[in-house]
Design a protein around this motif. Sequence first.
Motif, PDB file in Angstrom:
ATOM      1  N   UNK A  65       0.798  -1.235   0.000  1.00 41.32           N
ATOM      2  CA  UNK A  65       0.000   0.000   0.000  1.00 41.32           C
ATOM      3  C   UNK A  65       0.827   1.281   0.000  1.00 41.32           C
ATOM      4  N   UNK A  66       2.130   1.178   0.080  1.00 38.10           N
ATOM      5  CA  UNK A  66       2.979   2.357   0.212  1.00 38.10           C
ATOM      6  C   UNK A  66       3.131   3.200  -1.042  1.00 38.10           C
ATOM      7  N   UNK A  67       2.737   2.662  -2.190  1.00 42.63           N
ATOM      8  CA  UNK A  67       2.805   3.405  -3.447  1.00 42.63           C
ATOM      9  C   UNK A  67       1.428   3.389  -4.090  1.00 42.63           C
ATOM     10  N   UNK A  68       1.127   4.416  -4.834  1.00 42.48           N
ATOM     11  CA  UNK A  68      -0.181   4.488  -5.501  1.00 42.48           C
ATOM     12  C   UNK A  68      -0.347   3.354  -6.519  1.00 42.48           C
ATOM     13  N   UNK A  69       0.679   3.085  -7.296  1.00 43.04           N
ATOM     14  CA  UNK A  69       0.623   2.027  -8.314  1.00 43.04           C
ATOM     15  C   UNK A  69       1.916   1.216  -8.265  1.00 43.04           C
ATOM     16  N   UNK A 122      -7.205  -1.884  -3.787  1.00 40.77           N
ATOM     17  CA  UNK A 122      -7.900  -1.345  -2.620  1.00 40.77           C
ATOM     18  C   UNK A 122      -6.946  -0.569  -1.720  1.00 40.77           C
ATOM     19  N   UNK A 123      -7.446  -0.221  -0.571  1.00 40.02           N
ATOM     20  CA  UNK A 123      -6.616   0.498   0.393  1.00 40.02           C
ATOM     21  C   UNK A 123      -6.853  -0.098   1.775  1.00 40.02           C
ATOM     22  N   UNK A 124      -5.892   0.090   2.633  1.00 45.32           N
ATOM     23  CA  UNK A 124      -6.018  -0.330   4.012  1.00 45.32           C
ATOM     24  C   UNK A 124      -5.094   0.564   4.833  1.00 45.32           C
ATOM     25  N   UNK A 125      -5.606   1.035   5.930  1.00 48.92           N
ATOM     26  CA  UNK A 125      -4.751   1.857   6.784  1.00 48.92           C
ATOM     27  C   UNK A 125      -3.642   0.984   7.364  1.00 48.92           C
TER      28      UNK A 125
END
Length: 184
Positions: A25-29, A43-46
């Motif tokens: 998740x540390x980079x957009x793509x 997706x995303x996750x905190x």
Amino acid sequence: MLHEKKVTLRRLKPEDIPLLWEFIYGQAEPEWKKWDAPYFPIGTMTRKDFEKQKKKETKDPNPDRMYIEVEQQLIGMVTYYWEHQPSNWLEVGIVIYQPSNWHKGAGTEALKLWIQHLFDKYKLIRIGLTTWSGNTRMIRVAEKTGMREEGRIRKCRFYKGSYYDSIKMGMLREEWLAGSLKKV
């Protein structure tokens, strides 16, 4: 832990969790996602939710994944899921997160070690791997383990304006054993 020449497959350690979050998740793509089923959103996750989820995984007595380590550095993971457990049919997957670790043989070695582990652990008749025709490197890794193409669902994956095929790879236990015996 499972060891081979270059790679170690091991369980997740609590200290791995921040780096793993960065990989995913540390980079957009992230580059790895362009090859690993890019037609499905990541997706995303905190970070906090991810940490909570992964801390549970560190305590799982029978994890469905192991993490790939090379020279004591976390570089990826191998997974499995049951396609149909009553038939003893499962599917495997692998991801190497950073391009700097690609093309060095670690993925092939890790997948072979994982397949051996799964055939040893379960009374499997076959192991499968599904990818897409745009990921020619994954197809090649599967072939190097002894898998062969078993099916092709044409033009069912849409990515960046083009249609790709879904590729079903697999091997039977007896094929694995015959290949393993030749290497000895």
